[in-house]
Design an enzyme around this catalytic site. Structure first.
Site: not given
Ligand code: NAD
Ligand code: UD1
Length: 350
Positions: A130, A154, A158
């Protein structure tokens, strides 16, 4: 080249379902796995309908990636040529409140997948990273060389998964891995039969606008109008979901054709920045609906301006986004007006 078996994790989700459809249309055979935590099996049924004859090349298994035995059974039944790994949890706010849930699901899920892939000698992987790894970039456009950082749990999952992939590939050069950093996927398949259907209150801009347009929410809160941008609101690189799915097909061909790939990272964006108010105006034009606005404080962790450098993907994947915000809003509205409650309307609305 398309005569190959592809495993798609998170295949019932927003990006997964659109990519599965494009894989089928391209001639690939697809097994989609998903635990349906954030999705509906209706999405898979719709993909099968849209795929026409190619639906014979689609299988779906309800599997949680952390269930090693179930995953192993999937790999035992098909010899996969590559895996596209979408499955993961993605709500930033929730990740901060429930870090163990996110580390458990995203990290254990990925590690289990990689172990099972290795055990079945399938070492070609495409992973959904992302633009969140660019944090608040010091300059734009963001190139793949920028040093990454994580502003929340989050984002950290990643970054950790990207590092795991690099370490794995360094340890065993048979692994060939492409990390795709998505910017802001929006819109829907032009049929309006598949699209984004978030559970609960949407965190992201476009699903929220959509729910205001169909009358499910009264107004959109604009998170900050004092940024150093043309109209004071945050700027992002919105990318049509069909272009994004297409980027995965390009990455897959790269994996199969270019033997020199080790572990590579590519941005998938348009290279253009659009402000919140510009996006609202484009959606109002596409839908003919007025979106009432509430000017609110900045959202914690938000960057001012984020958009992609698209050069590497253009040069090496021979891929570029075709659609602009007009088509994104048109297709988002088509999906929304055909499915105002998403895939499964609550009892009271059906
Ligand atoms: P989504 O929630 O619609 O799809 C993810 C799917 O994974 C869901 O169907 C969910 O049920 C499934 N899943 C989650 N954990 C699982 C597990 N342990 N086992 C099996 N299935 C599991 O999200 P999306 O927007 O399609 O995102 C796909 C991927 O792309 C995610 O990894 C996300 O972090 C990443 N990504 C998304 C965006 C975005 O804006 N949508 C941006 C950048 C990166
Ligand atoms: C957010 C996440 C990012 C994640 C990405 C895709 C944060 C801080 N960042 O990115 O980690 O990778 O989603 O899931 O949550 N906006 C409003 N009102 C809203 C919603 C959004 O004004 O109700 C604004 C935001 O302030 C931002 C823009 O719209 O300027 C886009 O927001 P969003 O769609 O949430 O995407 P990102 O902030 O890029």
């Amino acid at each position: 080249m398309a005569d190959k078996n592809i495993l798609v994790t998170g295949g019932a989700g927003y990006i997964g379902s659109h990519t599965v459809l494009q894989l089928l249309q391209e001639g690939f055979r697809v097994v989609a796995v998903d635990n349906l935590y954030n999705s509906s099996e209706v999405a898979i049924k719709r993909v099968a309908e849209l795929a026409g004859d190619a639906k014979k090349n689609l299988a779906f298994e309800r599997v949680d990636l952390r269930d090693r035995e179930a995953l192993d059974t999937v790999f035992a039944s098909t010899k996969f040529d590559a895996v596209i790994h979408f499955a993961g949890l993605k709500a930033v706010g929730e990740s901060v409140h429930k870090p163990l849930l996110y580390y458990n699901n995203n990290l254990i899920g990925t590690i289990t997948l990689l172990e099972v892939m290795a055990a079945h000698d399938c070492k070609n992987l495409i992973f959904s990273s992302s633009a969140t790894v660019y944090g608040w970039p010091k300059q734009v456009p963001c190139t793949e060389e920028f040093s990454p950082s994580a502003a929340n749990v989050y984002g950290r999952t990643k970054l950790i998964i990207e590092d795991i992939c690099r370490d794995l590939q360094k340890s065993d050069s048979d692994w060939r891995i492409i990390l795709l950093r998505y910017f802001n996927p929006v819109g829907a398949h032009p049929s309006g039969d598949i699209g984004e259907d978030p559970r609960g209150i949407p965190n992201n801009l476009m699903p929220f606008i959509q729910q205001v347009a169909v009358g499910r929410r009264p107004a959109l809160s604009v998170y900050g109008n004092d940024y150093n941008t043309s109209d004071g609101t945050g700027v992002r690189d919105y990318i049509h979901i069909v272009d994004l799915a297409d980027g995965h097909i390009a990455a897959l061909y790269k994996l199969f054709q270019d033997q020199s790939i080790g572990c590579e990272v590519y941005n998938l964006g348009t290279g253009k920045g659009t402000s919140v108010l510009e996006m609202v105006a484009a959606f109002e034009k596409a839908s003919g609906k007025k979106i009432p606005l509430i000017m609110a404080d900045r959202r914690s962790g938000d960057a001012e301006i984020v958009y992609a450098s698209t050069e590497k993907a253009k040069q090496e994947l021979n891929w570029r986004a075709k659609y602009g915000i007009e088509e994104m809003c048109r297709d988002q509205w088509n999906w929304a007006s055909k499915n105002p409650w998403g895939y499964e309307a609550p009892e009271s609305q059906s």
